[in-house]
Structures are given as structure tokens and as C-alpha cells.
Scaffold this motif. Sequence first.
Motif, PDB file in Angstrom:
ATOM      1  N   VAL A  16     -48.912   8.544  17.944  1.00  0.00           N
ATOM      2  CA  VAL A  16     -49.564   8.501  19.251  1.00  0.00           C
ATOM      3  C   VAL A  16     -49.175   9.754  20.040  1.00  0.00           C
ATOM      4  CG1 VAL A  16     -49.779   7.217  21.410  1.00  0.00           C
ATOM      5  CG2 VAL A  16     -49.578   5.998  19.240  1.00  0.00           C
ATOM      6  N   GLN A  17     -50.186  10.439  20.523  1.00  0.00           N
ATOM      7  CA  GLN A  17     -49.985  11.661  21.296  1.00  0.00           C
ATOM      8  C   GLN A  17     -49.800  11.310  22.775  1.00  0.00           C
ATOM      9  OE1 GLN A  17     -49.786  14.632  19.675  1.00  0.00           O
ATOM     10  NE2 GLN A  17     -49.967  13.349  17.849  1.00  0.00           N
ATOM     11  N   PRO A  18     -49.100  12.148  23.509  1.00  0.00           N
ATOM     12  CA  PRO A  18     -48.882  11.864  24.940  1.00  0.00           C
ATOM     13  C   PRO A  18     -50.176  11.690  25.731  1.00  0.00           C
ATOM     14  CG  PRO A  18     -47.452  13.641  24.224  1.00  0.00           C
ATOM     15  CD  PRO A  18     -48.369  13.328  23.077  1.00  0.00           C
TER      16      PRO A  18
ATOM     17  N   ASP B 172     -51.429   3.508  14.115  1.00  0.00           N
ATOM     18  CA  ASP B 172     -50.315   3.883  14.983  1.00  0.00           C
ATOM     19  C   ASP B 172     -49.412   4.906  14.301  1.00  0.00           C
ATOM     20  OD1 ASP B 172     -49.112   3.402  17.562  1.00  0.00           O
ATOM     21  OD2 ASP B 172     -47.455   2.446  16.500  1.00  0.00           O
ATOM     22  N   ASP B 173     -49.354   4.881  12.979  1.00  0.00           N
ATOM     23  CA  ASP B 173     -48.471   5.773  12.218  1.00  0.00           C
ATOM     24  C   ASP B 173     -49.191   6.999  11.665  1.00  0.00           C
ATOM     25  OD1 ASP B 173     -46.400   3.966  12.574  1.00  0.00           O
ATOM     26  OD2 ASP B 173     -46.890   2.871  10.756  1.00  0.00           O
ATOM     27  N   SER B 174     -50.498   6.997  11.667  1.00  0.00           N
ATOM     28  CA  SER B 174     -51.264   8.045  10.997  1.00  0.00           C
ATOM     29  C   SER B 174     -51.601   9.204  11.927  1.00  0.00           C
ATOM     30  CB  SER B 174     -52.559   7.461  10.440  1.00  0.00           C
ATOM     31  OG  SER B 174     -53.360   8.473   9.896  1.00  0.00           O
ATOM     32  N   ASN B 175     -51.546  10.398  11.374  1.00  0.00           N
ATOM     33  CA  ASN B 175     -51.927  11.601  12.114  1.00  0.00           C
ATOM     34  C   ASN B 175     -53.366  12.021  11.836  1.00  0.00           C
ATOM     35  OD1 ASN B 175     -49.488  12.129  13.475  1.00  0.00           O
ATOM     36  ND2 ASN B 175     -48.601  12.936  11.585  1.00  0.00           N
ATOM     37  N   ALA B 176     -54.098  11.261  11.066  1.00  0.00           N
ATOM     38  CA  ALA B 176     -55.477  11.613  10.716  1.00  0.00           C
ATOM     39  C   ALA B 176     -56.361  11.592  11.973  1.00  0.00           C
ATOM     40  CB  ALA B 176     -56.022  10.638   9.684  1.00  0.00           C
ATOM     41  N   PRO B 177     -57.327  12.492  12.048  1.00  0.00           N
ATOM     42  CA  PRO B 177     -58.227  12.526  13.209  1.00  0.00           C
ATOM     43  C   PRO B 177     -58.973  11.201  13.434  1.00  0.00           C
ATOM     44  CG  PRO B 177     -58.491  14.525  11.916  1.00  0.00           C
ATOM     45  CD  PRO B 177     -57.589  13.619  11.135  1.00  0.00           C
ATOM     46  N   LEU B 178     -59.362  10.530  12.351  1.00  0.00           N
ATOM     47  CA  LEU B 178     -60.045   9.245  12.501  1.00  0.00           C
ATOM     48  C   LEU B 178     -59.102   8.200  13.109  1.00  0.00           C
ATOM     49  CD1 LEU B 178     -62.531   7.483  12.142  1.00  0.00           C
ATOM     50  CD2 LEU B 178     -61.759   6.984   9.825  1.00  0.00           C
TER      51      LEU B 178
ATOM     52  N   ARG C 110     -56.708   8.804  15.198  1.00  0.00           N
ATOM     53  CA  ARG C 110     -56.652   9.136  16.632  1.00  0.00           C
ATOM     54  C   ARG C 110     -57.887   8.572  17.336  1.00  0.00           C
ATOM     55  NH1 ARG C 110     -54.899  12.513  20.717  1.00  0.00           N
ATOM     56  NH2 ARG C 110     -56.538  13.477  21.970  1.00  0.00           N
ATOM     57  N   ASP C 111     -59.053   8.749  16.742  1.00  0.00           N
ATOM     58  CA  ASP C 111     -60.276   8.216  17.341  1.00  0.00           C
ATOM     59  C   ASP C 111     -60.203   6.700  17.493  1.00  0.00           C
ATOM     60  OD1 ASP C 111     -61.245  10.802  17.382  1.00  0.00           O
ATOM     61  OD2 ASP C 111     -62.547  10.539  15.616  1.00  0.00           O
ATOM     62  N   LEU C 112     -59.667   6.030  16.491  1.00  0.00           N
ATOM     63  CA  LEU C 112     -59.541   4.570  16.559  1.00  0.00           C
ATOM     64  C   LEU C 112     -58.522   4.159  17.622  1.00  0.00           C
ATOM     65  CD1 LEU C 112     -59.721   3.563  12.796  1.00  0.00           C
ATOM     66  CD2 LEU C 112     -61.406   3.111  14.566  1.00  0.00           C
ATOM     67  N   ARG C 113     -57.413   4.899  17.739  1.00  0.00           N
ATOM     68  CA  ARG C 113     -56.429   4.596  18.786  1.00  0.00           C
ATOM     69  C   ARG C 113     -57.065   4.742  20.166  1.00  0.00           C
ATOM     70  NH1 ARG C 113     -52.931   7.747  15.435  1.00  0.00           N
ATOM     71  NH2 ARG C 113     -53.193   9.526  16.840  1.00  0.00           N
ATOM     72  N   LEU C 114     -57.842   5.809  20.345  1.00  0.00           N
ATOM     73  CA  LEU C 114     -58.519   6.020  21.625  1.00  0.00           C
ATOM     74  C   LEU C 114     -59.551   4.922  21.892  1.00  0.00           C
ATOM     75  CD1 LEU C 114     -58.984   9.897  21.545  1.00  0.00           C
ATOM     76  CD2 LEU C 114     -57.415   8.582  23.000  1.00  0.00           C
ATOM     77  N   LEU C 115     -60.249   4.488  20.834  1.00  0.00           N
ATOM     78  CA  LEU C 115     -61.223   3.414  20.969  1.00  0.00           C
ATOM     79  C   LEU C 115     -60.547   2.107  21.376  1.00  0.00           C
ATOM     80  CD1 LEU C 115     -64.172   2.553  20.703  1.00  0.00           C
ATOM     81  CD2 LEU C 115     -63.750   2.148  18.278  1.00  0.00           C
ATOM     82  N   VAL C 116     -59.398   1.818  20.772  1.00  0.00           N
ATOM     83  CA  VAL C 116     -58.645   0.610  21.122  1.00  0.00           C
ATOM     84  C   VAL C 116     -58.248   0.673  22.593  1.00  0.00           C
ATOM     85  CG1 VAL C 116     -56.427  -0.566  20.786  1.00  0.00           C
ATOM     86  CG2 VAL C 116     -57.805   0.090  18.807  1.00  0.00           C
TER      87      VAL C 116
ATOM     88  N   LEU D 289     -54.056  -2.316  12.592  1.00  0.00           N
ATOM     89  CA  LEU D 289     -55.285  -1.698  12.098  1.00  0.00           C
ATOM     90  C   LEU D 289     -54.988  -0.618  11.074  1.00  0.00           C
ATOM     91  CD1 LEU D 289     -57.049  -1.444  15.546  1.00  0.00           C
ATOM     92  CD2 LEU D 289     -57.524  -3.097  13.737  1.00  0.00           C
ATOM     93  N   ARG D 290     -55.787  -0.592  10.021  1.00  0.00           N
ATOM     94  CA  ARG D 290     -55.615   0.346   8.914  1.00  0.00           C
ATOM     95  C   ARG D 290     -56.275   1.677   9.220  1.00  0.00           C
ATOM     96  NH1 ARG D 290     -54.982  -1.249   3.762  1.00  0.00           N
ATOM     97  NH2 ARG D 290     -55.861  -3.273   4.270  1.00  0.00           N
ATOM     98  N   CYS D 291     -55.586   2.748   8.872  1.00  0.00           N
ATOM     99  CA  CYS D 291     -56.185   4.071   8.941  1.00  0.00           C
ATOM    100  C   CYS D 291     -57.163   4.166   7.772  1.00  0.00           C
ATOM    101  CB  CYS D 291     -55.125   5.161   8.846  1.00  0.00           C
ATOM    102  SG  CYS D 291     -55.821   6.811   8.725  1.00  0.00           S
ATOM    103  N   MET D 292     -58.404   4.461   8.058  1.00  0.00           N
ATOM    104  CA  MET D 292     -59.425   4.503   7.013  1.00  0.00           C
ATOM    105  C   MET D 292     -59.249   5.711   6.095  1.00  0.00           C
ATOM    106  SD  MET D 292     -60.858   1.797   7.836  1.00  0.00           S
ATOM    107  CE  MET D 292     -62.548   1.420   7.537  1.00  0.00           C
ATOM    108  N   VAL D 293     -58.498   6.705   6.540  1.00  0.00           N
ATOM    109  CA  VAL D 293     -58.244   7.886   5.718  1.00  0.00           C
ATOM    110  C   VAL D 293     -57.009   7.660   4.849  1.00  0.00           C
ATOM    111  CG1 VAL D 293     -57.692  10.348   5.774  1.00  0.00           C
ATOM    112  CG2 VAL D 293     -59.303   9.391   7.426  1.00  0.00           C
ATOM    113  N   CYS D 294     -55.923   7.252   5.468  1.00  0.00           N
ATOM    114  CA  CYS D 294     -54.651   7.064   4.742  1.00  0.00           C
ATOM    115  C   CYS D 294     -54.646   5.771   3.935  1.00  0.00           C
ATOM    116  CB  CYS D 294     -53.485   7.045   5.720  1.00  0.00           C
ATOM    117  SG  CYS D 294     -53.440   8.477   6.799  1.00  0.00           S
ATOM    118  N   GLN D 295     -55.254   4.739   4.444  1.00  0.00           N
ATOM    119  CA  GLN D 295     -55.444   3.426   3.837  1.00  0.00           C
ATOM    120  C   GLN D 295     -54.177   2.628   3.623  1.00  0.00           C
ATOM    121  OE1 GLN D 295     -57.973   3.481   0.450  1.00  0.00           O
ATOM    122  NE2 GLN D 295     -59.640   4.463   1.530  1.00  0.00           N
TER     123      GLN D 295
END
Length: 161
Positions: free
Chosen positions: A15-17, A48-54, A56-62, A37-43
Amino acid sequence: MVAIAMTLSAPAHAVQPDEIMSNPAEEARARDLSQELRCMVCQNQSIDDSNAPLARDLRLLVRERIAAGDSDSQVIDFLVARYGEFVLLKPRFRTHTLLLWLLPPLVLVGGAAALWAQNRRRSTVVGQAVDASLALTAEEEARIERLLGADSAPDKPARTG
């Protein structure tokens, strides 16, 4: 020393500031949901633990859905409707996920039953082999009878030699 520091350190979150919500209660809810929630890239990581752009998009959506007033279940339902059950790290217990939930215990019970049957079969085979190795042949029984018959004969002088 380094190993101790690594084991005692808190898990790193992606999670970014600029993603953090101003309301601590809402941020805590967002973090809890993000860990489910699962990172669709890392799977194999939560968003919450993934640095993938998707992720981040899901965290922002939540966080966006929480800010809009959605409950936790509404946020989860929204994401499942959009991405499918795969987005959940722990899938719901439904008819289409029944095999997913029941297969591990069934494999465990089946494996235990197979081990029990194998052990039982092995002990039966070993028991039969021991019985067969202890059984005397007719020739051995006749020899024992002769030896026992010789011992019951009148005392003979012992041979020295």
C-alpha cells in the motif's frame, strides 16, 4: 542478528502512502478486505501484499467503494461480480466450489485408508511368512521324534572324546 531482525519485522505491504484513507477505521476495513482479495497478476498474493499495477487498481477500487458507503460484503460482491470467484483468496462455499472445499479432506481420508489397508495387508503377509518359516517339515518332525526318543532311552554313558 539479521535473521532475528527479519523474523521480528512486520510483513511488508504494498500500500502506497497516496492510497491510505484519511479515516483510520475505513483504512482498517480496506486493509482487511485487501488481504482477502487475490492479486490477479501474482495469483498467490493478496492485493495488500502485491506491487502489481492491477493490485494497486484493485486497492484503490476497494477504498473507493468503502468511501462510497458500501459494506464489506457489498465491496466483495462487487469485485466477485466483476472478476469472478477467483478474486477471493478463500473462495466461498458454494455448489460450484464444493469440489475445491471437499477434495483435500477426501484425499486425506483416502490416503489414511490406503495406508491402513497396506499396513494390514503387510502384517498379514508377514504373519503368514513367519508361520510358514516356523512350521516344521515332516523330515524335521521325524528327526525331533528320534532325538526325543533317544533321550528317553536308558542312560548311556557319556562319551568323552
